[in-house]
Design an enzyme around this catalytic site. Structure first.
Site, mmCIF file in Angstrom:
data_model
loop_
_atom_site.group_PDB
_atom_site.id
_atom_site.type_symbol
_atom_site.label_atom_id
_atom_site.label_comp_id
_atom_site.label_asym_id
_atom_site.label_seq_id
_atom_site.Cartn_x
_atom_site.Cartn_y
_atom_site.Cartn_z
ATOM 1 C CB SER A 10 13.333 -50.755 -10.532
ATOM 2 O OG SER A 10 14.194 -51.876 -10.580
ATOM 3 C CE LYS A 11 17.010 -55.499 -6.071
ATOM 4 N NZ LYS A 11 17.240 -56.401 -4.918
ATOM 5 N NE ARG A 12 16.148 -56.351 -11.755
ATOM 6 C CZ ARG A 12 15.045 -56.685 -11.106
ATOM 7 N NH1 ARG A 12 14.081 -55.784 -10.967
ATOM 8 N NH2 ARG A 12 14.882 -57.895 -10.604
ATOM 9 C CB ILE A 63 20.691 -47.337 -8.407
ATOM 10 C CG1 ILE A 63 19.777 -48.130 -7.466
ATOM 11 C CG2 ILE A 63 21.541 -46.359 -7.605
ATOM 12 C CD1 ILE A 63 18.815 -47.280 -6.689
#
Length: 526
Positions: free
Chosen positions: A253-255, A257
């Site tokens: 997930s980009k959350r 990073i």
């Protein structure tokens, strides 16, 4: 039957690597079966989506060479291909469901629904919709609508049955409708929600196969029931494993990073991005260019073939041995039967091994052109470089050899394209190797005189000069070589030292040694 498969991205930003893997599997199934691959943009949620975010998604498809038969930019017979432009179809389908009794307007407040859920939890029973609005007469409903009462439209779940599918990956799956809440399918203004719009659009587009990530399995029973209520031909389903973070089982997930930056498995990719993106003048902290996004790999200089190879292996295999595969090989052998159920973790080391393999398959001219392109973007080489500059880049590429795993690695050899004045020193290493050692500056000054007097400025000749110098001064090679490298390249590590000197040339090497000596002496004075 003509196979028709759609991939429906939401234009929320750059293409997620997991979404790209799902798109690839859709594309492969369509092409393997001689069918059509359709792009439909699910932009229903206007607050969440940005028009300009679609461009990078389409760019990702183009970069990887995944074409589409219908959709944005190419049109087709089943358009429009933007969900926000299909409101007439959604309205007609909603009216059909309400008229047939398959859906109803629910005027219960959010507070009522919340209280019912809490009561069900307290009593340890399954929460089901109360359906009190079904008792309203047509006159009551009309009056509430005219009064502007808040409401939603719910699909009426037939509680006395089960829903089942034979999933190409998950096998036979069943759901008990008696345990399902009546789902909201539209807001009071008629704007559709995901499950409803998806079923309507898939039916109108005559989609035959729905291949998507496993987290959508829970949406399937509702969509199946809506398909049935609308009289659609039910598509076949394949719920493939989601792409997990390296070494874990949680969805990539980009959350996360910031957390990935601290992960040992991911650190090499982040470090590569920091170096290359920084050299290109791009903020490495930009989340749309993290290793979670396809655009990162394009900007850093990966090959489409390397990324496609890695994506194809996320949940699918040709056999128990083959790792390196071209897109054509994958296409010729792709089947849903060899897709696994377990989550497929992104492995940065494997990804880099695929990339390295395909970089090694390039011709010399292809590798040169890729390096020239990114050097131009970084401003290290002028646009339309002349023959002399191309020859220099070619020599640097050959000197670097396997050190160039991605095209962006060539930017780490900027010393060959910098002037003496603009050469940057690694401050920490320069202090350690040139400034602090007591003899370093004096040794450099003496060696500089020998190099200046050397008629043959080739790698072999200079190697002999330095060896003789080391022997004469009764010092170790390590007492002069690091200082020499720092002086001419500004770095502690790099390609072989003596071929580097030869490629830089006599004048550049002597001027850089002079500058290094002067810089070191000024630091010592301070």
């Amino acid at each position: 039957m003509t196979v028709r498969i759609r991939f429906a991205p939401s234009p929320t930003g750059y293409m997620h690597i997991g979404g790209m893997r799902t798109a690839l599997f859709n594309w492969l199934w369509a092409r393997r079966n001689g069918g059509q691959f359709i792009l439909r943009v699910d932009d229903t949620d206007q607050q969440r989506n940005l028009d300009e975010a679609l461009g990078p998604i389409l760019d990702a498809f183009r970069w990887l060479g995944l074409d589409w038969d219908e959709g944005p930019e190419v049109g087709g017979d089943y358009g429009p291909y933007f969900q926000s432009q299909r409101r007439d179809l959604h309205d007609a389908a909603l009216d059909k469901l309400i008229t047939s009794g398959a859906a109803y307007r629910d005027f219960e407040t959010a507070e009522d629904t919340r209280a019912q859920r809490e009561a069900a939890e307290k009593e340890k029973r399954v929460y089901l919709s109360s359906r009190v609005s079904l008792k309203l007469s047509e006159a009551d409903i009309t009056a509430k609508l005219q009064a502007g009462d808040t409401h939603v439209v719910r699909f009426l779940i037939p509680r006395g049955r089960t829903v089942s599918i034979d999933d190409h990956v998950r096998g036979h799956v069943e759901w008990d409708c008696g345990l399902m809440v009546d789902p909201v399918i539209a807001r009071g203004d008629g704007s559709p929600l995901y499950n409803f719009a998806t079923a309507v659009d898939d039916g109108q587009l005559q989609i035959t196969h729905v291949i998507r990530a496993e987290e959508h399995l829970s949406n399937t029973p509702t969509q199946v029931l809506i398909h049935e209520a609308l009289g659609n031909v039910l598509p076949e389903f394949a719920h493939i494993p989601f792409v997990a973070s390296p070494g874990g089982k949680k969805k990539l997930s980009k959350r996360d990073i910031d957390k990935y930056r601290k992960s040992p498995a991911f650190q090499k990719l982040f470090q590569l991005g920091d170096e290359v993106l920084g050299a290109l003048g791009i903020d490495p902290a930009e989340q749309s260019l993290s290793p979670v996004m396809v655009a990162y790999y394009r900007e850093v200089g990966f090959l489409p073939s390397g990324v496609l190879n890695a994506l194809a292996r996320l949940g699918w295999s040709l056999d128990d041995e083959t790792e390196n595969m071209s897109l054509q090989t994958v296409l010729e052998n792709f089947s849903l039967e060899r897709v696994v159920k377990a989550s497929a973790g992104l492995d940065p080391d494997k990804l880099m091994s695929y990339q390295t393999y395909w970089m090694g398959q390039l011709s010399a001219d292809e590798k040169l052109q890729g390096c020239v392109d990114i050097l131009v973007r970084a401003g290290l080489v002028p646009e339309n470089p002349d023959a002399d500059m191309l020859a220099l880049v070619d020599a640097v590429v050959k000197l670097a050899a396997d050190r160039i795993r991605v095209f962006g690695d060539i930017l780490g050899m900027d010393e060959f394209f910098a002037s003496t004045e603009s050469l940057k020193y690694s401050e920490k290493d320069f202090q350690k190797r040139v400034v602090k050692p007591e003899q370093a500056v004096d040794l450099l000054r003496e060696l500089r005189q020998l190099l200046a007097a050397t008629e043959d400025f080739t790698a072999d000749a200079m190697h002999k000069v330095v060896e003789a110098f080391v022997e004469q001064k009764e010092i170790k090679f390590g007492q002069i070589a690091p200082a020499l490298r720092l002086s001419v390249t500004g770095k502690a590590k790099g390609a072989d030292l003596f071929p580097t000197l030869e490629l830089l040339g006599r004048e550049a090497c002597l001027n850089r040694i002079d500058r290094a000596i002067g810089t070191a002496e000024s630091m010592k004075v301070v």
